[in-house]
Design a protein around this motif. Structure first.
Motif, PDB file in Angstrom:
ATOM      1  N   GLN A 225     -18.705  -7.673 -15.002  1.00  0.00           N
ATOM      2  CA  GLN A 225     -17.966  -8.536 -15.902  1.00  0.00           C
ATOM      3  C   GLN A 225     -17.214  -9.580 -15.093  1.00  0.00           C
ATOM      4  N   PRO A 226     -16.956 -10.775 -15.666  1.00  0.00           N
ATOM      5  CA  PRO A 226     -16.227 -11.797 -14.933  1.00  0.00           C
ATOM      6  C   PRO A 226     -14.771 -11.406 -14.773  1.00  0.00           C
TER       7      PRO A 226
ATOM      8  N   ARG B 167     -10.746 -12.095 -14.536  1.00  0.00           N
ATOM      9  CA  ARG B 167      -9.852 -12.978 -15.267  1.00  0.00           C
ATOM     10  C   ARG B 167      -9.549 -14.203 -14.416  1.00  0.00           C
ATOM     11  N   HIS B 168      -9.664 -15.397 -14.989  1.00  0.00           N
ATOM     12  CA  HIS B 168      -9.385 -16.619 -14.259  1.00  0.00           C
ATOM     13  C   HIS B 168      -7.913 -16.969 -14.448  1.00  0.00           C
TER      14      HIS B 168
ATOM     15  N   GLU C 266     -15.840 -13.872  -7.519  1.00  0.00           N
ATOM     16  CA  GLU C 266     -15.239 -13.170  -8.651  1.00  0.00           C
ATOM     17  C   GLU C 266     -14.458 -11.935  -8.201  1.00  0.00           C
TER      18      GLU C 266
ATOM     19  N   GLU D 197      -7.223 -14.602 -21.690  1.00  0.00           N
ATOM     20  CA  GLU D 197      -7.785 -13.302 -22.062  1.00  0.00           C
ATOM     21  C   GLU D 197      -9.161 -13.399 -22.698  1.00  0.00           C
ATOM     22  N   THR D 198      -9.370 -14.455 -23.514  1.00  0.00           N
ATOM     23  CA  THR D 198     -10.559 -14.468 -24.376  1.00  0.00           C
ATOM     24  C   THR D 198     -11.455 -15.698 -24.242  1.00  0.00           C
ATOM     25  N   GLY D 199     -11.011 -16.729 -23.528  1.00  0.00           N
ATOM     26  CA  GLY D 199     -11.802 -17.949 -23.446  1.00  0.00           C
ATOM     27  C   GLY D 199     -11.702 -18.837 -24.669  1.00  0.00           C
TER      28      GLY D 199
ATOM     29  N   VAL E 146     -15.000 -14.332 -24.849  1.00  0.00           N
ATOM     30  CA  VAL E 146     -15.406 -13.610 -23.640  1.00  0.00           C
ATOM     31  C   VAL E 146     -14.234 -12.740 -23.214  1.00  0.00           C
ATOM     32  N   ASN E 147     -14.513 -11.514 -22.824  1.00  0.00           N
ATOM     33  CA  ASN E 147     -13.441 -10.662 -22.298  1.00  0.00           C
ATOM     34  C   ASN E 147     -13.160 -11.081 -20.861  1.00  0.00           C
ATOM     35  N   ARG E 148     -12.239 -12.020 -20.699  1.00  0.00           N
ATOM     36  CA  ARG E 148     -11.933 -12.535 -19.363  1.00  0.00           C
ATOM     37  C   ARG E 148     -10.987 -11.623 -18.587  1.00  0.00           C
ATOM     38  N   ASP E 149     -10.204 -10.842 -19.295  1.00  0.00           N
ATOM     39  CA  ASP E 149      -9.210 -10.006 -18.624  1.00  0.00           C
ATOM     40  C   ASP E 149      -9.714  -8.574 -18.546  1.00  0.00           C
TER      41      ASP E 149
END
Length: 226
Positions: free
Chosen positions: A3-4, A6-7, A71, A150-152, A186-189
């Motif tokens: 998974q990516p 968190r940015h 990442e 968190e979600t994009g 997207v689940n970024r976190d």
């Protein structure tokens, strides 16, 4: 498939942030100095003075170093900052009440939800995107920024729904009704959450028990369905 990470968005780099980035990149002070284009003593000074605000031209250099990190390094960086924030909150010892900003993001007949990874002592699993409001920060800004992180999802504040001391977690919670602008969920976190999705507004109480939802939030969701 991994998974990516968190940015993380750093509005202002400090010595603490720079030192966390160095650790995430697994670089020595010499290597970090060469990457940023400064003397080793500058890197050492950042470590010794975590509160120092780094000058503008080096802010840009740190932005670039972060953007080029892989990442795994970005995930280590996010984890380090979270650990620092948790330690700071623990050191405060409850002298300052924890405050959070909560975004209730709607998109036609849907509302944005995230699912927390770890078991929360308050019993919360599914919830609306939220972020910690540090002293001096604007809660509305935090709500919008953390939703994206968190979600994009990009959103904009439509209305402030009010504040309360959350009956389960005990934090000071400020709620904002937000309109969807752009982006795909997207689940970024991945540190905090296992999932992020659009849920039908009519089914929100299947995700979050009705008695745990702030009454003005329920009313806002119901009225936006009409």
């Amino acid at each position: 498939m991994s998974q990516p990470a968190r940015h993380t968005v750093i509005d202002q780099w400090t010595g603490r942030h720079a030192t966390a980035l160095q650790a995430a990149l697994r670089m020595s002070q010499d290597e970090m100095a060469a990457l940023i284009g400064v003397a080793k003593r500058t890197i050492a000074a950042w470590s010794e003075r975590p509160e120092i605000v780094i000058r503008p031209e080096l802010q840009r250099a740190l932005d670039t170093a972060y953007s080029r990190a892989d990442e795994a390094a970005k995930l280590r960086f996010a984890r380090q900052l979270k650990a620092d924030d948790d330690a700071e909150a623990a050191a405060a010892g409850g002298t300052v009440a924890l405050a959070v900003a909560i975004a209730v993001v709607v998109n036609e007949a849907e509302v944005l939800l995230v699912c927390r990874r770890d078991a929360d002592p308050s019993g919360i699993t599914w919830q609306f995107p939220a972020g910690i409001v540090k002293p001096g920060a604007n809660p509305a800004t935090v709500a919008v920024r953390e939703t994206l992180a968190e979600t994009g999802i990009h959103c904009v504040i439509r209305d402030e729904l009010g504040s309360r001391v959350h009956p389960l977690s005990g934090v000071n919670a400020s709620y904002f009704l937000c309109d969807y602008l752009a982006g795909d969920v997207v689940n970024r976190d991945v540190i905090e959450n296992t999932s992020a999705l659009w849920a039908p507004k009519a089914d929100v109480t299947r995700f979050i028990p009705k008695q745990r939802i702030y009454e003005p939030v329920l009313r806002a969701l119901e009225s936006s369905n009409e």
